[in-house]
Design a protein around this motif. Structure first.
Motif, PDB file in Angstrom:
ATOM      1  N   TYR A  31       7.768  25.256  42.204  1.00  0.00           N
ATOM      2  CA  TYR A  31       8.813  24.301  42.588  1.00  0.00           C
ATOM      3  C   TYR A  31       8.277  23.315  43.633  1.00  0.00           C
ATOM      4  N   ILE A  32       7.576  23.855  44.623  1.00  0.00           N
ATOM      5  CA  ILE A  32       7.002  22.991  45.668  1.00  0.00           C
ATOM      6  C   ILE A  32       6.051  21.979  45.033  1.00  0.00           C
ATOM      7  N   TYR A  33       5.237  22.458  44.120  1.00  0.00           N
ATOM      8  CA  TYR A  33       4.284  21.572  43.444  1.00  0.00           C
ATOM      9  C   TYR A  33       5.018  20.454  42.698  1.00  0.00           C
ATOM     10  N   GLY A  34       6.075  20.839  41.998  1.00  0.00           N
ATOM     11  CA  GLY A  34       6.825  19.871  41.198  1.00  0.00           C
ATOM     12  C   GLY A  34       7.540  18.827  42.026  1.00  0.00           C
ATOM     13  N   LYS A  35       7.876  19.159  43.261  1.00  0.00           N
ATOM     14  CA  LYS A  35       8.664  18.247  44.091  1.00  0.00           C
ATOM     15  C   LYS A  35       7.831  17.468  45.108  1.00  0.00           C
ATOM     16  N   THR A  36       6.517  17.703  45.105  1.00  0.00           N
ATOM     17  CA  THR A  36       5.681  17.046  46.108  1.00  0.00           C
ATOM     18  C   THR A  36       4.997  15.826  45.508  1.00  0.00           C
ATOM     19  N   ALA A  37       4.973  14.741  46.269  1.00  0.00           N
ATOM     20  CA  ALA A  37       4.335  13.505  45.805  1.00  0.00           C
ATOM     21  C   ALA A  37       2.857  13.751  45.537  1.00  0.00           C
ATOM     22  N   PRO A  38       2.305  13.113  44.510  1.00  0.00           N
ATOM     23  CA  PRO A  38       0.907  13.350  44.123  1.00  0.00           C
ATOM     24  C   PRO A  38      -0.079  13.179  45.280  1.00  0.00           C
ATOM     25  N   GLU A  39       0.161  12.201  46.157  1.00  0.00           N
ATOM     26  CA  GLU A  39      -0.804  11.947  47.225  1.00  0.00           C
ATOM     27  C   GLU A  39      -0.758  13.026  48.316  1.00  0.00           C
ATOM     28  N   ALA A  40       0.280  13.861  48.299  1.00  0.00           N
ATOM     29  CA  ALA A  40       0.409  14.891  49.333  1.00  0.00           C
ATOM     30  C   ALA A  40      -0.043  16.269  48.865  1.00  0.00           C
ATOM     31  N   LYS A  41      -0.522  16.336  47.628  1.00  0.00           N
ATOM     32  CA  LYS A  41      -0.883  17.670  47.130  1.00  0.00           C
ATOM     33  C   LYS A  41      -2.198  17.635  46.382  1.00  0.00           C
ATOM     34  N   GLY A  42      -2.841  18.776  46.361  1.00  0.00           N
ATOM     35  CA  GLY A  42      -4.034  18.935  45.536  1.00  0.00           C
ATOM     36  C   GLY A  42      -3.629  19.609  44.238  1.00  0.00           C
ATOM     37  N   LYS A  43      -4.632  20.013  43.489  1.00  0.00           N
ATOM     38  CA  LYS A  43      -4.368  20.669  42.221  1.00  0.00           C
ATOM     39  C   LYS A  43      -3.839  22.083  42.460  1.00  0.00           C
ATOM     40  N   MET A  44      -2.836  22.478  41.707  1.00  0.00           N
ATOM     41  CA  MET A  44      -2.394  23.870  41.808  1.00  0.00           C
ATOM     42  C   MET A  44      -3.226  24.713  40.847  1.00  0.00           C
ATOM     43  N   ILE A  45      -3.775  25.771  41.409  1.00  0.00           N
ATOM     44  CA  ILE A  45      -4.617  26.651  40.600  1.00  0.00           C
ATOM     45  C   ILE A  45      -3.904  27.982  40.433  1.00  0.00           C
ATOM     46  N   SER A  46      -3.728  28.429  39.203  1.00  0.00           N
ATOM     47  CA  SER A  46      -3.073  29.712  38.945  1.00  0.00           C
ATOM     48  C   SER A  46      -3.954  30.565  38.048  1.00  0.00           C
ATOM     49  N   LEU A  47      -4.222  31.774  38.499  1.00  0.00           N
ATOM     50  CA  LEU A  47      -4.957  32.709  37.662  1.00  0.00           C
ATOM     51  C   LEU A  47      -3.965  33.768  37.221  1.00  0.00           C
ATOM     52  N   ALA A  48      -3.557  33.685  35.959  1.00  0.00           N
ATOM     53  CA  ALA A  48      -2.467  34.537  35.485  1.00  0.00           C
ATOM     54  C   ALA A  48      -2.838  35.255  34.199  1.00  0.00           C
ATOM     55  N   THR A  49      -2.089  36.304  33.901  1.00  0.00           N
ATOM     56  CA  THR A  49      -2.243  37.012  32.624  1.00  0.00           C
ATOM     57  C   THR A  49      -1.528  36.203  31.549  1.00  0.00           C
ATOM     58  N   GLU A  50      -1.645  36.630  30.312  1.00  0.00           N
ATOM     59  CA  GLU A  50      -0.962  35.922  29.223  1.00  0.00           C
ATOM     60  C   GLU A  50       0.543  35.958  29.400  1.00  0.00           C
ATOM     61  N   ALA A  51       1.043  36.983  30.062  1.00  0.00           N
ATOM     62  CA  ALA A  51       2.485  37.104  30.266  1.00  0.00           C
ATOM     63  C   ALA A  51       2.925  36.415  31.562  1.00  0.00           C
ATOM     64  N   ASP A  52       2.041  35.559  32.115  1.00  0.00           N
ATOM     65  CA  ASP A  52       2.373  34.780  33.305  1.00  0.00           C
ATOM     66  C   ASP A  52       2.547  35.598  34.571  1.00  0.00           C
ATOM     67  N   ARG A  53       1.982  36.793  34.596  1.00  0.00           N
ATOM     68  CA  ARG A  53       1.980  37.536  35.856  1.00  0.00           C
ATOM     69  C   ARG A  53       0.739  37.089  36.616  1.00  0.00           C
ATOM     70  N   THR A  54       0.893  36.962  37.926  1.00  0.00           N
ATOM     71  CA  THR A  54      -0.263  36.533  38.709  1.00  0.00           C
ATOM     72  C   THR A  54      -1.344  37.609  38.668  1.00  0.00           C
ATOM     73  N   LEU A  55      -2.549  37.185  38.300  1.00  0.00           N
ATOM     74  CA  LEU A  55      -3.650  38.121  38.130  1.00  0.00           C
ATOM     75  C   LEU A  55      -4.445  38.241  39.426  1.00  0.00           C
ATOM     76  N   PHE A  56      -4.719  37.094  40.049  1.00  0.00           N
ATOM     77  CA  PHE A  56      -5.456  37.134  41.309  1.00  0.00           C
ATOM     78  C   PHE A  56      -4.662  36.368  42.366  1.00  0.00           C
ATOM     79  N   PHE A  57      -4.445  35.088  42.172  1.00  0.00           N
ATOM     80  CA  PHE A  57      -3.614  34.333  43.109  1.00  0.00           C
ATOM     81  C   PHE A  57      -3.181  33.012  42.489  1.00  0.00           C
ATOM     82  N   ASP A  58      -2.243  32.346  43.133  1.00  0.00           N
ATOM     83  CA  ASP A  58      -1.970  30.936  42.901  1.00  0.00           C
ATOM     84  C   ASP A  58      -2.375  30.232  44.185  1.00  0.00           C
TER      85      ASP A  58
END
Ligand SMILES: Nc1nc2c(ncn2[C@@H]2O[C@H](COP(=O)(O)OP(=O)(O)OP(=O)(O)O)[C@@H](O)[C@H]2O)c(=O)[nH]1
Ligand SMILES: [Mg+2]
Length: 194
Positions: A31-58
């Motif tokens: 949600y934070i990523y979606g609502k933040t202006a592009p110039e104020a954020k870097g790339k969001m990195i998510s390492l997740a399983t196929e079922a979208d559970r966090t595997l290591f971190f976001d």
């Protein structure tokens, strides 16, 4: 461990979202990523399983304005909530400046909430930190569901040190920025003391 880069005029802080599996940590960051202006954020990195559970971190780098000419950059991380990923959780807490605990308000998840706070306390201690002295906020998430415990009861069970608490529906963005701001503010107050 706050990292101040004088040459680049940047203050870098690390906030970790902690809590039981499926509580909504990744959803907060999305949600934070979606609502933040592009110039104020870097790339969001998510390492997740196929079922979208966090595997290591976001991971999400976020600029939250300037203090005396220094850009304050917050690096937001989530841990994997599933019990068996404890080694990852411990690792992700290295150098943490503040913690958001995302509790699942559903009655049947209270034991998991309690276990996760104990686990947070232990893993902080193993990294040389103390939850009593750590900038900290408690979020009661999933308030939109029917089987939730009353907030005052959750507070009684989960409150650790009279930390600021927030009701949230992370999937709709309710309470997400209030929670983040409360912990960011505590980190900046700590910084001023140095
Ligand atoms: N109804 C409801 N669903 C939510 C809310 N917040 C998150 N969810 C849903 O709960 C599920 C799990 O959310 P995640 O953000 O992946 O949970 P997590 O804490 O990152 O889980 P792990 O990565 O396994 O630790 C997803 O399907 C979300 O859409 C909420 O406030 N209300
Ligand atoms: Mg997750």
């Amino acid at each position: 461990m706050t990292f101040i880069n004088y040459a680049a005029k940047e203050i870098n802080c690390k906030i970790v979202y902690y809590g039981p599996g499926l509580g909504g940590k990744t959803t907060n960051l999305q949600y934070i990523y979606g609502k933040t202006a592009p110039e104020a954020k870097g790339k969001m990195i998510s390492l997740a399983t196929e079922a979208d559970r966090t595997l290591f971190f976001d991971f999400l780098p976020l600029d939250l304005g300037t203090i005396r000419g220094f850009t304050t950059r917050f690096h937001l991380y989530t841990v994997p909530g599933q019990v068996f990923y404890d080694a990852s959780r411990k690792l992700i807490l290295k150098g943490v400046d503040g913690v958001v605990f995302v509790a699942d308000s559903q009655e049947e998840r209270m034991d998991a909430n309690i276990e996760s706070i104990r686990n947070l306390e232990d893993n902080l201690r193993e990294n040389g930190f103390d939850l009593t002295a750590m900038p900290y906020g408690l979020q009661f998430n999933k308030r939109d569901l029917r089987n939730v415990l009353p907030v005052d009861e959750m507070y009684r069970i989960l409150n650790y040190k009279r930390e600021p608490t927030f009701e949230a529906v992370a999937s709709q963005g309710v309470g997400v920025f209030d929670t983040l701001k409360a912990v960011a503010k505590q980190i900046l107050i700590e910084l001023r003391k140095r």
